[in-house]
Design a protein around this motif. Structure first.
Motif, PDB file in Angstrom:
ATOM      1  N   ASP A 151       0.836  -1.138  -0.114  1.00  0.00           N
ATOM      2  CA  ASP A 151       0.113  -0.101  -0.113  1.00  0.00           C
ATOM      3  C   ASP A 151       0.927   1.175   0.041  1.00  0.00           C
TER       4      ASP A 151
ATOM      5  N   ILE B  47       2.481   2.530   2.229  1.00  0.00           N
ATOM      6  CA  ILE B  47       2.518   3.156   3.386  1.00  0.00           C
ATOM      7  C   ILE B  47       4.009   3.920   3.884  1.00  0.00           C
ATOM      8  N   THR B  48       4.908   2.792   3.793  1.00  0.00           N
ATOM      9  CA  THR B  48       6.421   3.119   4.172  1.00  0.00           C
ATOM     10  C   THR B  48       6.952   4.204   3.197  1.00  0.00           C
TER      11      THR B  48
ATOM     12  N   GLU C 277       5.247   7.374   4.332  1.00  0.00           N
ATOM     13  CA  GLU C 277       5.804   7.849   5.700  1.00  0.00           C
ATOM     14  C   GLU C 277       7.242   8.348   5.865  1.00  0.00           C
TER      15      GLU C 277
ATOM     16  N   ASP D  53       6.754  -3.292   3.631  1.00  0.00           N
ATOM     17  CA  ASP D  53       5.717  -2.217   3.816  1.00  0.00           C
ATOM     18  C   ASP D  53       5.412  -1.920   5.315  1.00  0.00           C
ATOM     19  N   THR D  54       5.041  -0.868   5.963  1.00  0.00           N
ATOM     20  CA  THR D  54       4.755  -0.479   7.376  1.00  0.00           C
ATOM     21  C   THR D  54       6.110  -0.511   8.222  1.00  0.00           C
TER      22      THR D  54
ATOM     23  N   GLN E  99       5.868   6.868  19.084  1.00  0.00           N
ATOM     24  CA  GLN E  99       6.017   6.031  18.101  1.00  0.00           C
ATOM     25  C   GLN E  99       7.216   4.944  18.067  1.00  0.00           C
TER      26      GLN E  99
END
Length: 381
Positions: free
Chosen positions: A40, A42-43, A46, A249-250, A354
């Motif tokens: 997706d 995401i990384t 981000e 990812d993530t 985080q």
């Protein structure tokens, strides 16, 4: 700056502006390869977005008439703390390819890490950058004999100052944009040729039998592995990187991994050179990474976009934009030189929740990487 067909480079004011122009000039094949990320994305997103959560803390009434951006990486002086990370097949963007990137890095007297999968011969690339510093990306292949041949040939290229062993991609990520393009062309995916049984002691011991060059590990994504790297004298540096979001990812953005290192094992920053890449689009982001202890910051996709827009001139402009923005950031922070920057110049409190909250486990790390079972140490690659 070399003249190329295309827009006036001085009209391009940001890396995002360069990217927008590049997307209108690149082939579908180039776009699917350069822009794709895993799952997706995401990384990938981000990597850049995380910098918005870090605030700068400028000091005033500091003489910043002069601003020196020079830094050293593995003992080599760079005129600016911005380097080009390895990215394959630059000739998909422009015929200048890696030679054009080398010429741009030479003009700015900085570092180019040449991709193992470059679209042009290594000797031609380094000859195009007489004032650049060069590293060479290494993947250890399943065909170890082929890797040994490559390392032997590297001895004939003295311009390469160190090896960059990529460690974050023993298997390919699921890059859907790239897969769609290959499916549309009825092209079968290439077999993944990277060896997957690499381990710390075994791999680094073998590599020392093949080369005398210093080793940098690219793809470190935790404080444990950053600490592990310091346990091997042949490793002189690490690059905090997640492959531009193209592997898993993530995972955490590199700047967050740098914060994790500062929290659990800050001694790493004094033992080896720590670099990072991923998500850098502004000079303020470069300044934040430097303030937290990075020696230099890499860009991967941005030089390819510069190539697509204007060949070597486009890469020169890409570096120029980022270097000028970094200079401005340092001056407004009250820093005359890179070494003046420190954690006092940034507020990272928004990211603290985080960060990894488990144990440092450094003794366990030492045991894991230094006491590999004898049978594993005897295995060939």
């Amino acid at each position: 700056m070399a003249q190329q067909d295309g827009p006036d480079m001085t009209d391009i004011l940001s890396l995002d502006g360069m990217r927008t122009l590049a997307m209108g000039r690149m082939s579908r094949k180039a776009i699917s390869y350069y822009v794709s990320a895993t799952d997706d994305s995401i990384t990938k997103e981000e990597n850049g977005n995380v910098y918005r959560s870090i605030q700068l803390r400028p000091r005033v009434l500091v003489d910043c008439t002069r601003c020196d951006l020079s830094t050293t990486v593995l003992g080599h002086r760079l005129a600016a703390p911005v380097f080009v990370s390895p990215a394959a097949l630059a000739t998909l963007a422009h015929e200048d390819g890696e030679r054009g990137i080398a010429g741009a890095c030479s003009r700015h007297k900085t570092l180019q890490i040449i991709s193992k999968n470059a679209g042009q011969p290594l000797k031609e690339i380094v000859q195009a950058g007489p004032d650049a510093v060069f590293g060479w990306q290494l993947y250890i292949l399943k065909d170890v004999a082929e890797t040994e041949r490559e390392l032997a040939l590297l001895k004939e290229v003295p311009q390469v100052s160190f090896l960059v062993l990529t460690v974050d991609a023993p298997f390919p990520g699921k890059r859907e944009d790239e897969m769609r393009f290959k499916n549309a062309e009825s092209r079968a995916p290439q077999a993944w040729g990277t060896e997957s049984n690499l381990t710390w002691r075994k791999t680094l011991a073998w590599l020392q039998t093949q080369t005398d060059l210093p080793i940098v590990l690219k793809g470190v994504q935790t404080h444990e592995d950053a600490y592990a790297a310091t346990l091997f004298p042949s490793v002189k540096g690490i690059i905090l990187s997640n492959h531009g979001g193209r592997a898993l990812d993530t995972v955490a953005p590199p700047i967050q991994v740098l914060l994790e290192i500062r929290k659990f094992c800050p001694q790493v920053l004094g033992r080896i050179d720590v670099l990072l890449d991923g998500g850098i689009k502004r000079g303020t982001s470069v300044a934040k990474a430097l303030a937290l202890g990075a020696k230099a910051v890499g860009i991967g996709r941005a030089p390819l976009f510069g190539l697509a827009v204007g060949g070597q001139a486009g890469v020169e402009r890409t570096l120029e934009i980022l270097i000028d923005e970094t200079t401005t950031a340092l001056r407004l922070l009250g820093a005359q030189r890179v070494s003046d920057l420190g954690p006092r110049h940034v507020n990272t409190s928004a990211l603290h929740a985080q960060l990894y909250d488990g144990p440092a486990a450094l003794e366990e790390v030492e045991r894991e990487v230094l006491e590999e079972v004898d049978v594993a140490a005897r295995l060939t690659l």
